[in-house]
Design a protein around this motif. Structure first.
Motif, PDB file in Angstrom:
ATOM      1  N   THR A 115       0.834  -1.121  -0.006  1.00  0.00           N
ATOM      2  CA  THR A 115       0.050  -0.118  -0.046  1.00  0.00           C
ATOM      3  C   THR A 115       0.809   1.253  -0.095  1.00  0.00           C
ATOM      4  OG1 THR A 115      -1.868  -1.134   1.215  1.00  0.00           O
ATOM      5  CG2 THR A 115      -1.782   1.285   1.141  1.00  0.00           C
TER       6      THR A 115
ATOM      7  N   SER B 156     -12.387   5.630  10.544  1.00  0.00           N
ATOM      8  CA  SER B 156     -11.310   4.911   9.382  1.00  0.00           C
ATOM      9  C   SER B 156     -11.289   3.408  10.036  1.00  0.00           C
ATOM     10  CB  SER B 156     -10.089   5.547   9.901  1.00  0.00           C
ATOM     11  OG  SER B 156     -10.104   7.069   9.432  1.00  0.00           O
TER      12      SER B 156
ATOM     13  N   HIS C  40      -2.309   3.905  10.559  1.00  0.00           N
ATOM     14  CA  HIS C  40      -3.510   4.737  10.406  1.00  0.00           C
ATOM     15  C   HIS C  40      -3.023   6.159  10.721  1.00  0.00           C
ATOM     16  CE1 HIS C  40      -7.026   6.762  11.709  1.00  0.00           C
ATOM     17  NE2 HIS C  40      -6.661   6.722  13.035  1.00  0.00           N
TER      18      HIS C  40
ATOM     19  N   LEU D 222      -1.277   7.508   7.508  1.00  0.00           N
ATOM     20  CA  LEU D 222      -2.038   7.817   6.586  1.00  0.00           C
ATOM     21  C   LEU D 222      -2.783   9.140   6.999  1.00  0.00           C
ATOM     22  CD1 LEU D 222      -3.682   4.501   5.414  1.00  0.00           C
ATOM     23  CD2 LEU D 222      -2.027   5.644   4.379  1.00  0.00           C
TER      24      LEU D 222
ATOM     25  N   VAL E 232      -8.567   4.774   0.016  1.00  0.00           N
ATOM     26  CA  VAL E 232      -7.816   3.478   0.259  1.00  0.00           C
ATOM     27  C   VAL E 232      -8.682   2.628   1.634  1.00  0.00           C
ATOM     28  CG1 VAL E 232      -5.860   2.266   1.500  1.00  0.00           C
ATOM     29  CG2 VAL E 232      -5.658   4.245   0.029  1.00  0.00           C
TER      30      VAL E 232
ATOM     31  N   LYS F  90      -7.506   9.396   2.862  1.00  0.00           N
ATOM     32  CA  LYS F  90      -8.876   8.902   3.061  1.00  0.00           C
ATOM     33  C   LYS F  90      -8.466   7.423   3.257  1.00  0.00           C
ATOM     34  CE  LYS F  90     -11.359  11.221   0.205  1.00  0.00           C
ATOM     35  NZ  LYS F  90     -12.694  11.543  -0.236  1.00  0.00           N
ATOM     36  N   HIS F  91      -9.061   6.803   4.325  1.00  0.00           N
ATOM     37  CA  HIS F  91      -8.908   5.452   4.193  1.00  0.00           C
ATOM     38  C   HIS F  91     -10.052   4.800   5.170  1.00  0.00           C
ATOM     39  CE1 HIS F  91      -6.389   6.947   7.560  1.00  0.00           C
ATOM     40  NE2 HIS F  91      -6.633   5.775   8.371  1.00  0.00           N
TER      41      HIS F  91
END
Length: 234
Positions: A74, A182, A151, A154, A90, A160-161
């Motif tokens: 990722t 999230s 987390h 990101l 994501v 955005k996930h």
């Protein structure tokens, strides 16, 4: 918009409509290696969701993947696709906590507790020791820390996930983190992909499999779409 998904066989849609998990297991597609079988990925929850939100679909999932691989690939995809920081979403499905990724002679191997992984002869003894000494509590603690840090990374990048668990969960965890919107029910076994599908009367493709069929993938895509809408993630 770009939808990028990553995970293990649940996101690769192993066995969903074709009994093969890896493309290489099918003589017609063996040149694709360990990529998901094309018949399966096209009906996967990720592809169905991408169609619903009219997004370009990208999938980094691989059956039997470890969480280390999921994070590594990722991160690499984000480096290769900088526009995703602005207009991407994501979604990560986490694998079971005990899986590991080993780099051996420049090649990555995904190892787990099944005892049937193919590793080079030079690593047969370490693999047997790994199987014999698995500490599931420590694995869970380490996974929680790694996922929390991912987390945070990101968030710092502005990506955005959404995270969700495949089979394992952090149920019983005492010091729960605030993940905002999230992470879908990280501390609830019923909130995992497997738990949610089972509780909604979906069966695996056969009694000896952990994998679900096309109808279950469509249902999970609908669930994810509603979650995205409810939390204004697009």
């Amino acid at each position: 918009m770009i939808l990028y998904v990553n995970g293990d066989s649940h996101t690769a849609a192993a066995e969903a409509v074709n009994a093969h998990a890896f493309a290489e297991d099918d003589q017609h597609w063996n040149y694709l290696g360990r990529l998901p079988h094309p018949d399966n990925i096209k009906i996967s929850w990720g592809q169905v969701l991408a169609d619903k939100i009219k997004a370009v679909f990208a999938c980094g999932a691989e059956s039997a993947a470890s969480n280390t691989r999921i994070m590594r690939t990722t991160r690499q995809w984000l480096l290769d696709n900088p526009t995703a920081y602005r207009d991407g979403l994501v979604i990560i499905q986490w694998s079971t906590w005990e899986r590991q990724e080993w780099l051996i002679d420049g090649k990555y191997f995904q190892v787990n507790a099944s005892g049937i992984d193919v590793v080079p002869e030079s690593h047969q003894r370490p693999y047997k020791e790994y199987i014999a000494n698995i500490d599931y509590v420590k694995n869970m603690v380490d996974a929680h820390e790694d996922i929390w840090n991912f987390h945070q990374d990101l968030n710092l990048l502005g990506v955005k996930h959404i995270f969700f668990n495949g089979n394992s969960s952090f149920q019983g965890w005492q010091s729960q983190k605030d993940w905002g919107n999230s992470y879908i029910k990280p501390y609830d076994a019923a909130g995992t992909y497997h738990g949610w599908l089972r509780n909604n009367s979906f069966e695996t493709v056969n009694p000896n499999s952990w994998h679900f069929g096309e109808d279950a993938h469509s249902a999970w895509a609908r669930f994810m779409l509603q979650y995205i809408i409810d939390n204004k993630l697009i």
